[in-house]
Design an enzyme around this catalytic site. Structure first.
Site, PDB file in Angstrom:
ATOM      1  N   TYR A  94      -4.686  -9.237  -0.253  1.00 26.88           N
ATOM      2  CA  TYR A  94      -6.067  -8.895   0.085  1.00 26.88           C
ATOM      3  C   TYR A  94      -6.927 -10.140   0.283  1.00 26.88           C
ATOM      4  CZ  TYR A  94      -5.779  -3.867  -0.795  1.00 26.88           C
ATOM      5  OH  TYR A  94      -5.490  -2.528  -0.715  1.00 26.88           O
TER       6      TYR A  94
ATOM      7  N   LYS B 246       8.434  -6.646  -5.515  1.00 30.08           N
ATOM      8  CA  LYS B 246       9.621  -6.724  -4.674  1.00 30.08           C
ATOM      9  C   LYS B 246      10.159  -8.160  -4.707  1.00 30.08           C
ATOM     10  CE  LYS B 246      10.547  -4.486  -0.812  1.00 30.08           C
ATOM     11  NZ  LYS B 246      11.745  -3.658  -1.103  1.00 30.08           N
TER      12      LYS B 246
ATOM     13  N   ASP C 271       9.376  -0.031  -3.890  1.00 26.27           N
ATOM     14  CA  ASP C 271       9.756   1.122  -3.065  1.00 26.27           C
ATOM     15  C   ASP C 271      10.404   2.206  -3.924  1.00 26.27           C
ATOM     16  OD1 ASP C 271      11.862  -0.656  -3.464  1.00 26.27           O
ATOM     17  OD2 ASP C 271      12.700  -0.479  -1.443  1.00 26.27           O
TER      18      ASP C 271
ATOM     19  N   ASP D  20      -2.558  -0.192  -4.689  1.00 29.28           N
ATOM     20  CA  ASP D  20      -3.341   0.651  -3.786  1.00 29.28           C
ATOM     21  C   ASP D  20      -2.482   1.838  -3.339  1.00 29.28           C
ATOM     22  OD1 ASP D  20      -5.452   1.386  -2.028  1.00 29.28           O
ATOM     23  OD2 ASP D  20      -4.390   0.429  -0.371  1.00 29.28           O
TER      24      ASP D  20
ATOM     25  N   ASP E 159      -2.448   6.139  -4.675  1.00 29.35           N
ATOM     26  CA  ASP E 159      -2.654   7.296  -3.798  1.00 29.35           C
ATOM     27  C   ASP E 159      -1.479   8.276  -3.934  1.00 29.35           C
ATOM     28  OD1 ASP E 159      -5.071   6.260  -2.749  1.00 29.35           O
ATOM     29  OD2 ASP E 159      -4.594   6.942  -0.735  1.00 29.35           O
TER      30      ASP E 159
HETATM   31  C1  LIG Z   1     -11.274   0.587   0.928  1.00 24.75           C
HETATM   32  C2  LIG Z   1     -10.154  -0.317   0.516  1.00 24.75           C
HETATM   33  C3  LIG Z   1     -10.589  -1.741   0.672  1.00 24.75           C
HETATM   34  C4  LIG Z   1      -9.666  -0.050  -0.913  1.00 24.75           C
HETATM   35  C5  LIG Z   1      -8.482  -0.947  -1.218  1.00 24.75           C
HETATM   36  O1  LIG Z   1      -7.571  -1.094  -0.379  1.00 24.75           O
HETATM   37  O2  LIG Z   1      -8.477  -1.525  -2.293  1.00 24.75           O
HETATM   38  C6  LIG Z   1      -9.270   1.391  -1.236  1.00 24.75           C
HETATM   39  O3  LIG Z   1      -8.189   1.826  -0.496  1.00 24.75           O
HETATM   40  C7  LIG Z   1      -8.995   1.551  -2.717  1.00 24.75           C
HETATM   41  O4  LIG Z   1      -7.955   2.108  -3.062  1.00 24.75           O
HETATM   42  O5  LIG Z   1      -9.840   1.159  -3.522  1.00 24.75           O
HETATM   43 MG   LIG Z   2      -6.736   2.883  -1.642  1.00 26.75          MG
END
Ligand SMILES: CC(C)[C@H](C(=O)O)[C@@H](O)C(=O)O
Ligand SMILES: [Mg+2]
Ligand SMILES: NC(=O)c1ccc[n+]([C@@H]2O[C@H](COP(=O)([O-])OP(=O)(O)OC[C@H]3O[C@@H](n4cnc5c(N)ncnc54)[C@H](O)[C@@H]3O)[C@@H](O)[C@H]2O)c1
Length: 369
Positions: free
Chosen positions: A142, A193, A226, A250, A254
């Protein structure tokens, strides 16, 4: 009771809608004497770009530095697809994380009993699920340099992102994760990884050293990222705490969200280092989800991720564990009563609006008095 200063940054899209519920919750806590918050508000993301041409103003950054904690909604959306990269809405969020030094992002994935059937997996795989993902938040790909797109002599373009981690950055996030494992089930999975990335090699070495030297009583497992994603959807209850870099964190969070029923259920706390003198940490609380352009402005957003993020603020920044426990219980009660926003509703089930869900959580807190 000392008054605490909170900066609210609703942002864009559903960020604005879910933050409205936090505002109502704060008003309830202040009125009932459970807390004493003074709030300020500012723009971030696309709304800040529209107002100032920047994803966050210097004034808002100063307020964030001075607040006892920041509550963040969500940023981004198609409206800002063509703004310069440096001013894109997400840059405001990244600047807050970096400049406030919020290196540790705690993303708990808890499956409420009432939502075990709303998960993407079978009830028996997620019932009782309680995972903590510890995501490194101020390093990695990042922020690594160079980060650029250059035009080559042959006219082709070359895009570069750079993954960088130092021993210090890995040690401090590993300690946060081990400390959490210590008060949980005692198991840490470190996910990277090392088979492809030098930063993964260093990550594995450093986490192993911290384990040996400081937490030998805990169980440490190394898992390739992975495989970690796959195991999360195969047998999620094998995990307790997972520590990983910025990008893997990240993605894995999700994935973990769908074990709980919806991305609209996942809260997070982004924490800095404890101040040597006061012991206080800079902190920002943010749902894991984004601005959800597909449902924004329709009252469909689930506010629980943001309310639960505020619950983490009550616990981690303000030591208000009674109010935090009561908020968690209120969320469980409301879900237990069958109230559902659209994202967690069963097919054909009536769904309630964002403000109905927020209002019901506050009512459940009131009832518990
Ligand atoms: C919006 C984006 C920059 C952010 C990230 O990638 O950290 C989001 O996806 C998160 O999970 O907080
Ligand atoms: Mg995210
Ligand atoms: N922290 C943040 O501000 C943050 C986090 C992730 C994405 N983003 C940004 O948000 C924008 C949209 O990204 P995206 O669509 O990939 O991800 P998203 O998280 O906004 O949405 C993904 C899916 O989840 C659903 N969803 C998300 N939150 C929900 C909620 N509270 N209730 C019900 N459903 C919910 C959305 O409707 C959508 O279908 C992008 O600009 C992205 O960069 C911001």
């Amino acid at each position: 009771m000392a008054t605490q200063k909170l900066l609210l940054l609703p942002g864009d899209g559903i960020g604005v809608e879910v933050m409205a519920e936090v505002r109502r919750l704060i008003a309830f806590l202040n009125k009932s004497g459970l807390a004493s918050f003074e709030t300020e508000e500012d723009l971030v993301g696309g709304s800040a770009y529209d107002a100032h041409g920047k994803a966050i103003s210097e004034d808002a950054m100063k307020r964030a530095q001075e607040a006892d904690a920041v509550m963040f909604g969500a940023v981004g959306g198609p409206k800002w697809a063509d703004v310069p990269y440096e001013a894109r809405p997400e840059a405001g969020l990244l600047r807050l994380r970096k400049d406030l030094g919020l290196f540790a992002n705690l993303r708990p994935a808890v499956c409420y009993p009432a939502l075990a059937d709303a998960s993407s997996l079978k009830r028996e795989l997620v019932e009782g699920l309680d995972i903590m993902i510890v995501r490194e938040l101020t390093g990695g790909v990042y922020f690594g340099e160079p980060k650029e797109i250059v035009t080559l002599e042959n006219g082709q373009k070359r895009a570069v992102d750079t993954q960088v981690y130092t021993t210090h950055e890995i040690e401090r996030i590993a300690r946060v994760a081990f400390d959490l494992a210590k008060v949980r089930k005692g198991l840490l999975h470190s996910s990277e990884k090392h088979n492809v990335m030098k930063s993964g090699v260093l990550w594995k070495q450093v986490v192993t050293s911290v384990h040996k030297a400081e937490y030998p009583e805990l169980k440490l497992e190394h898992i390739l990222a992975d495989n970690c994603g796959m195991q999360l959807v195969r047998t999620p209850k094998q995990f307790d705490v997972i520590v990983c870099d910025n990008l893997f964190g990240d993605m894995l969070s999700d994935v973990a969200a769908m074990l709980t029923g919806s991305l609209g259920m996942l809260p997070s706390a982004s924490l800095g280092a404890a101040d040597a003198r006061t012991g206080k940490r800079k902190a920002m609380y943010e749902p894991v989800h984004g601005s959800a352009p597909d449902i924004a402005g329709k009252g469909l957003a689930n506010p629980i991720a943001t309310l639960a993020s505020f619950g983490m603020a009550l616990r981690y920044s303000f030591g208000l564990s009674e109010a935090a426990d009561r908020l968690d219980a209120a969320i469980a009660d409301v879900l237990g009563e069958g109230l559902r926003t659209k994202d967690i509703a069963a097919p054909g089930q009536n769904a309630v609006s964002t403000s109905d869900m927020g209002g019901a959580v506050i009512k459940a807190m009131e009832r518990a008095r």
